[in-house]
Design an enzyme around this catalytic site. Structure first.
Site, short mmCIF file in Angstrom:
data_model
loop_
_atom_site.label_atom_id
_atom_site.label_comp_id
_atom_site.label_asym_id
_atom_site.label_seq_id
_atom_site.Cartn_x
_atom_site.Cartn_y
_atom_site.Cartn_z
N LYS A 90 4.09 -13.33 -48.51
CA LYS A 90 4.38 -14.70 -48.14
C LYS A 90 4.67 -14.40 -46.41
O LYS A 90 5.15 -13.34 -45.85
CB LYS A 90 5.60 -15.02 -48.69
CG LYS A 90 6.37 -16.30 -47.82
CD LYS A 90 5.38 -17.54 -48.25
CE LYS A 90 6.04 -18.90 -47.48
NZ LYS A 90 4.97 -20.12 -47.53
N SER A 91 4.02 -15.35 -45.76
CA SER A 91 4.27 -15.44 -44.07
C SER A 91 5.40 -15.00 -43.75
O SER A 91 6.47 -15.71 -44.00
CB SER A 91 3.65 -16.46 -43.34
OG SER A 91 2.25 -16.54 -43.84
N GLY A 115 -9.10 -22.40 -54.04
CA GLY A 115 -9.68 -22.78 -55.21
C GLY A 115 -10.38 -22.12 -56.34
O GLY A 115 -11.12 -22.41 -56.99
N ASN A 123 -1.11 -15.58 -39.46
CA ASN A 123 -1.38 -16.83 -40.11
C ASN A 123 -1.17 -17.78 -38.84
O ASN A 123 -0.19 -18.12 -38.37
CB ASN A 123 -0.13 -17.04 -41.04
CG ASN A 123 -0.27 -18.64 -41.69
OD1 ASN A 123 -0.94 -19.29 -40.99
ND2 ASN A 123 0.51 -18.83 -42.67
N CYS A 171 -0.75 -22.37 -40.68
CA CYS A 171 -0.10 -23.18 -41.72
C CYS A 171 0.01 -24.68 -41.23
O CYS A 171 0.51 -25.08 -40.04
CB CYS A 171 1.58 -22.81 -41.44
SG CYS A 171 2.66 -23.92 -42.74
N ASN A 186 1.34 -28.67 -51.37
CA ASN A 186 2.64 -28.13 -51.07
C ASN A 186 2.96 -28.18 -49.48
O ASN A 186 2.16 -28.37 -48.61
CB ASN A 186 2.53 -26.34 -51.12
CG ASN A 186 1.88 -25.70 -50.03
OD1 ASN A 186 2.90 -25.58 -49.05
ND2 ASN A 186 0.66 -25.39 -49.79
N ILE A 191 -9.96 -19.88 -46.39
CA ILE A 191 -9.27 -20.60 -45.58
C ILE A 191 -7.57 -21.06 -45.84
O ILE A 191 -7.52 -20.80 -47.05
CB ILE A 191 -10.16 -22.08 -45.62
CG1 ILE A 191 -10.08 -22.69 -46.90
CG2 ILE A 191 -11.69 -22.05 -44.97
CD1 ILE A 191 -10.89 -23.97 -47.32
N LYS A 200 -5.89 -15.46 -40.07
CA LYS A 200 -6.19 -16.50 -41.30
C LYS A 200 -6.33 -17.83 -40.44
O LYS A 200 -5.54 -18.20 -39.61
CB LYS A 200 -4.85 -16.59 -41.96
CG LYS A 200 -5.22 -17.41 -43.18
CD LYS A 200 -4.00 -17.43 -44.14
CE LYS A 200 -4.41 -18.15 -45.72
NZ LYS A 200 -3.43 -18.07 -46.65
#
Ligand code: RRO
Length: 306
Positions: free
Chosen positions: A48-49, A248, A129, A132, A72, A194, A168
């Site tokens: 997790k970032s 996905g 990241n 976000c 989310n 992505i 990212k």
């Protein structure tokens, strides 16, 4: 987990047992969750970032399902870089699987401070990241929307990172290929493509309110797969560095599509919510079956489309 070498792949000089990656933000705050993913067949884990200070994240509900996938707005909940990297080291003390430490900041100085900490950990790569979609209220639009900012951050981080640097990127802008090329030119060693799409919105018509408390959130799951594939395909033709494809992937056929689009690694997140961590075992076995049926001897024989 079936034992087979045909899925093994290189990750910056380290051996990964499969090209499957645990996406950032899914059971990856603790070393035990990441170990479970590897036991199930995942080859590389992403945490997790992490931010310089711990963050509680947004108030719930922060996740909801809809027909096309998930929405989310976790709000970057994480234990902070120091605690997070302890989990990374605990993981690396128990597993040889490559670990990517994901970090989030909004200034170059903070990215540099985070990079110094990751340098001192047992992580195998650092992921910036820059994308976000859920903290624009606090920080403004994601850095990944700006070619100049992406260039500056990647350049500065590269100067001091002892590890491969992965950027990212966001799908939520028209010039993603141009930004991807800028990241490569600035020295990025790989791209993750992505992050979630949007933000979007899903409404509970009975309660007459949005499904998540924050109203808007990043969209993941089947709905975004065509967007991810298109960007990976287009960008892989423009750059020479590897792509971690994500967005996905629910089954082995999806993973094969990502490899054919031009990704070297395939990252899985939302599918874990549907199928549990065993989804890695299923996808792994599906890939082995595909290779065997098509007389291919290695995952690298699944070639990108022209
Ligand atoms: O924590 C989140 O809300 C979050 C992050 Br950091 C991200 O990069 N992508 C996403 O969909 N959610």
């Amino acid at each position: 987990m079936k034992k087979s070498g045909i899925l093994q792949t290189d990750f910056f000089g380290k051996l990964a047992n499969s090209p499957l990656v645990l996406a950032s933000g899914v059971i990856d705050v603790s070393y035990s969750g990441m170990l479970r993913a590897v036991e199930a067949g995942c080859g590389i884990v992403t945490m997790k970032s992490l931010t310089l200070e711990p963050r509680k994240g947004h108030n719930g509900p922060v996740v909801a399902e809809f027909a096309g996938g998930f929405i989310n707005s976790m709000g970057l909940c994480n234990p902070g870089i120091d605690s997070g990297l302890k989990e990374a080291d605990d993981f690396k003390n128990r597993s040889d699987a490559p670990l990517i430490a994901s970090v989030f900041a909004i200034s170059t100085d903070d990215f540099i401070a985070l990079t110094r900490k990751v340098n001192d950990s047992k992580a195998d790569a650092i992921e910036l990241n820059l994308s976000c979609p859920n903290v624009a209220d606090e920080y403004g639009i994601p850095l990944a929307a700006s070619k100049e900012k992406v260039t500056e951050i990647v350049l500065e981080v590269k100067k001091i990172s002892r590890l491969p640097v992965i950027a990212k990127l966001s799908p939520n802008t028209y010039n993603v290929p141009e930004i991807a090329k800028a990241a490569e030119n600035a020295g990025a060693d790989a791209l993750t493509l992505i992050n979630t799409l949007g933000p979007g919105m899903v409404i509970n018509i009975h309660a007459r309110k949005p499904m998540i408390l924050n109203k808007f959130g990043g969209i993941s799951g089947a709905a975004i797969k065509p967007v991810a594939l298109k960007l990976i395909y287009q960008i892989s033709k423009l750059i020479d560095i590897p792509i971690i494809g994500t967005g996905g992937v629910l089954n082995a056929d999806d993973a094969i599509e990502f490899l054919m689009a031009g990704a070297k690694y395939v990252s899985i997140g939302t599918a874990v919510y549907y199928h549990g961590i065993e989804v890695f075992t299923e996808i792994r076995e599906g890939l082995i079956n595909y290779l065997t049926t098509n007389n291919l001897s290695s995952i690298e024989d699944i070639l990108p489309l022209s």
